[in-house]
Structure formats: structure tokens, C-alpha cells
Design a protein around this motif. Structure first.
Motif, short mmCIF file in Angstrom:
data_model
loop_
_atom_site.label_atom_id
_atom_site.label_comp_id
_atom_site.label_asym_id
_atom_site.label_seq_id
_atom_site.Cartn_x
_atom_site.Cartn_y
_atom_site.Cartn_z
N GLU A 53 0.86 -1.18 0.00
CA GLU A 53 0.00 0.00 0.00
C GLU A 53 0.90 1.23 0.00
OE1 GLU A 53 -3.11 -0.07 2.90
OE2 GLU A 53 -3.47 -2.21 2.58
N LEU A 54 1.24 1.67 -1.20
CA LEU A 54 2.17 2.79 -1.34
C LEU A 54 1.40 4.05 -1.75
CD1 LEU A 54 4.96 0.85 -3.26
CD2 LEU A 54 4.86 1.37 -0.81
N PRO A 55 1.83 5.20 -1.25
CA PRO A 55 1.10 6.45 -1.51
C PRO A 55 1.46 7.10 -2.84
CG PRO A 55 2.94 6.89 -0.08
CD PRO A 55 2.93 5.40 -0.31
N VAL A 56 1.59 6.27 -3.88
CA VAL A 56 1.92 6.77 -5.22
C VAL A 56 1.06 6.05 -6.25
CG1 VAL A 56 4.30 7.44 -4.63
CG2 VAL A 56 3.84 5.13 -5.42
N SER A 57 1.04 6.57 -7.46
CA SER A 57 0.24 5.96 -8.53
C SER A 57 0.81 4.60 -8.94
CB SER A 57 0.21 6.89 -9.75
OG SER A 57 1.50 6.92 -10.35
N LYS A 58 0.00 3.85 -9.66
CA LYS A 58 0.42 2.52 -10.12
C LYS A 58 1.65 2.62 -11.02
CE LYS A 58 -1.24 -1.62 -12.42
NZ LYS A 58 -2.34 -2.27 -13.12
N SER A 59 1.68 3.62 -11.90
CA SER A 59 2.83 3.76 -12.79
C SER A 59 4.10 4.12 -12.01
CB SER A 59 2.55 4.79 -13.89
OG SER A 59 2.35 6.07 -13.34
N THR A 60 3.95 4.91 -10.96
CA THR A 60 5.10 5.26 -10.14
C THR A 60 5.57 4.05 -9.34
OG1 THR A 60 4.37 7.55 -10.03
CG2 THR A 60 5.95 6.86 -8.37
N CYS A 61 4.64 3.22 -8.87
CA CYS A 61 5.00 1.97 -8.20
C CYS A 61 5.82 1.09 -9.15
CB CYS A 61 3.76 1.20 -7.76
SG CYS A 61 2.98 1.84 -6.29
N THR A 62 5.37 0.98 -10.38
CA THR A 62 6.08 0.19 -11.38
C THR A 62 7.51 0.69 -11.54
OG1 THR A 62 4.02 -0.31 -12.54
CG2 THR A 62 6.06 -0.55 -13.81
N HIS A 63 7.67 1.99 -11.59
CA HIS A 63 9.01 2.59 -11.70
C HIS A 63 9.87 2.19 -10.50
CE1 HIS A 63 12.23 5.51 -11.98
NE2 HIS A 63 11.91 5.91 -10.75
N HIS A 64 9.33 2.32 -9.28
CA HIS A 64 10.11 2.01 -8.09
C HIS A 64 10.53 0.54 -8.05
CE1 HIS A 64 9.98 5.89 -6.20
NE2 HIS A 64 8.65 5.93 -6.21
N PHE A 65 9.62 -0.36 -8.41
CA PHE A 65 9.97 -1.79 -8.44
C PHE A 65 11.04 -2.05 -9.50
CE2 PHE A 65 5.84 -2.28 -6.26
CZ PHE A 65 6.26 -3.07 -5.20
N ARG A 66 10.95 -1.38 -10.65
CA ARG A 66 11.96 -1.56 -11.71
C ARG A 66 13.33 -1.11 -11.23
NH1 ARG A 66 14.08 1.86 -15.06
NH2 ARG A 66 12.45 3.40 -14.80
N VAL A 67 13.40 0.04 -10.56
CA VAL A 67 14.68 0.55 -10.05
C VAL A 67 15.29 -0.46 -9.07
CG1 VAL A 67 15.76 2.35 -8.65
CG2 VAL A 67 14.15 2.98 -10.46
N LEU A 68 14.47 -0.98 -8.15
CA LEU A 68 14.97 -1.96 -7.19
C LEU A 68 15.45 -3.24 -7.89
CD1 LEU A 68 12.28 -1.55 -4.40
CD2 LEU A 68 14.72 -0.98 -4.21
N ARG A 69 14.71 -3.69 -8.89
CA ARG A 69 15.09 -4.89 -9.63
C ARG A 69 16.38 -4.68 -10.40
NH1 ARG A 69 14.12 -5.69 -14.70
NH2 ARG A 69 12.31 -4.31 -14.75
N GLU A 70 16.49 -3.57 -11.11
CA GLU A 70 17.68 -3.31 -11.92
C GLU A 70 18.92 -3.08 -11.07
OE1 GLU A 70 16.52 -0.12 -14.54
OE2 GLU A 70 15.45 -1.49 -15.87
N ALA A 71 18.74 -2.62 -9.83
CA ALA A 71 19.87 -2.44 -8.92
C ALA A 71 20.28 -3.76 -8.27
CB ALA A 71 19.52 -1.42 -7.84
N GLY A 72 19.45 -4.79 -8.40
CA GLY A 72 19.76 -6.09 -7.80
C GLY A 72 19.26 -6.24 -6.38
N VAL A 73 18.37 -5.36 -5.95
CA VAL A 73 17.85 -5.41 -4.58
C VAL A 73 16.71 -6.42 -4.45
CG1 VAL A 73 16.79 -4.05 -2.73
CG2 VAL A 73 18.57 -3.03 -4.17
#
Length: 114
Positions: A53-73
């Protein structure tokens, strides 16, 4: 259990040897991404993207998950239509011993004092 359709939708992840400290720290510098990591660490299990339950839009959530994935987290995979997330704790602990634990502790202390 993964299906053939799930295998066709595999998500790219950096191999352990390509994960860099600067990328991990940059990814975790954002409070939303740190929140995702804290929730995954606390859960100790896989969570779907929609379970956060994040206080951002779905597209922004997608961005945050992508950054974490691409960083290897995190590692992402599909289970049916759900995109599942796992913390790459073993990889991070092997590469940067104690870093994840220290960051989670510091983030928890920061939240407790907010």
C-alpha cells in the motif's frame, strides 16, 4: 509452481556479480523504495506488487519496483498474472556483508523518530 506462460514472461535481473554498491545505495535512497524493502524484509516471504500500500500511482510503483530490480535489490517473477517480489538478501549479504541489516535498522530508527 511456475507455468510455461510464466517462464515466457521472465523478468531480467542482474547476476550477483554485476550488482554494484553505488546502484544499491542509489535505489535505497528513495523513501518509497526503502519502504518496499523494509516490508519485504519484515514479511520474510514473496509479496505481490499489489500487496504494497504505497502512496503513489500505479505507474510510479512500477518505476520504483523496476529501479529496485535493476539495482539487484529485489527479484521479480510472475505467479499467474501477479508480479511477485523477493528481497535478494542472500546476494546482498554475500556482496556487502552487514549492509542490508544496517540499512534496515537505520531506516527503522528513522521511521520511529518521525
Amino acid at each position: 509452481m511456475a507455468t510455461v506462460a510464466d517462464a515466457q514472461r521472465d523478468v531480467d535481473h542482474p547476476p550477483r556479480e554485476d550488482i554494484r554498491l553505488a546502484g544499491v545505495l542509489a535505489a535505497l535512497a528513495d523513501p518509497i523504495r526503502m519502504r518496499v524493502v523494509r516490508e519485504l524484509a519484515a514479511a520474510g516471504t514473496t509479496k505481490s506488487c499489489v500487496a504494497f500500500e504505497l502512496p503513489v500511482s500505479k505507474s510510479t510503483c512500477t518505476h520504483h519496483f523496476r529501479v529496485l530490480r535493476e539495482a539487484g535489490v529485489i527479484r521479480q517473477s510472475y505467479r499467474g498474472t501477479a508480479r511477485m517480489n523477493d528481497l535478494r538478501r542472500d546476494d546482498l549479504d554475500a556482496l556487502f556483508p552487514g549492509l542490508l541489516a544496517a540499512l534496515l535498522l537505520a531506516a527503522g530508527t528513522e521511521v520511529d523518530h518521525a
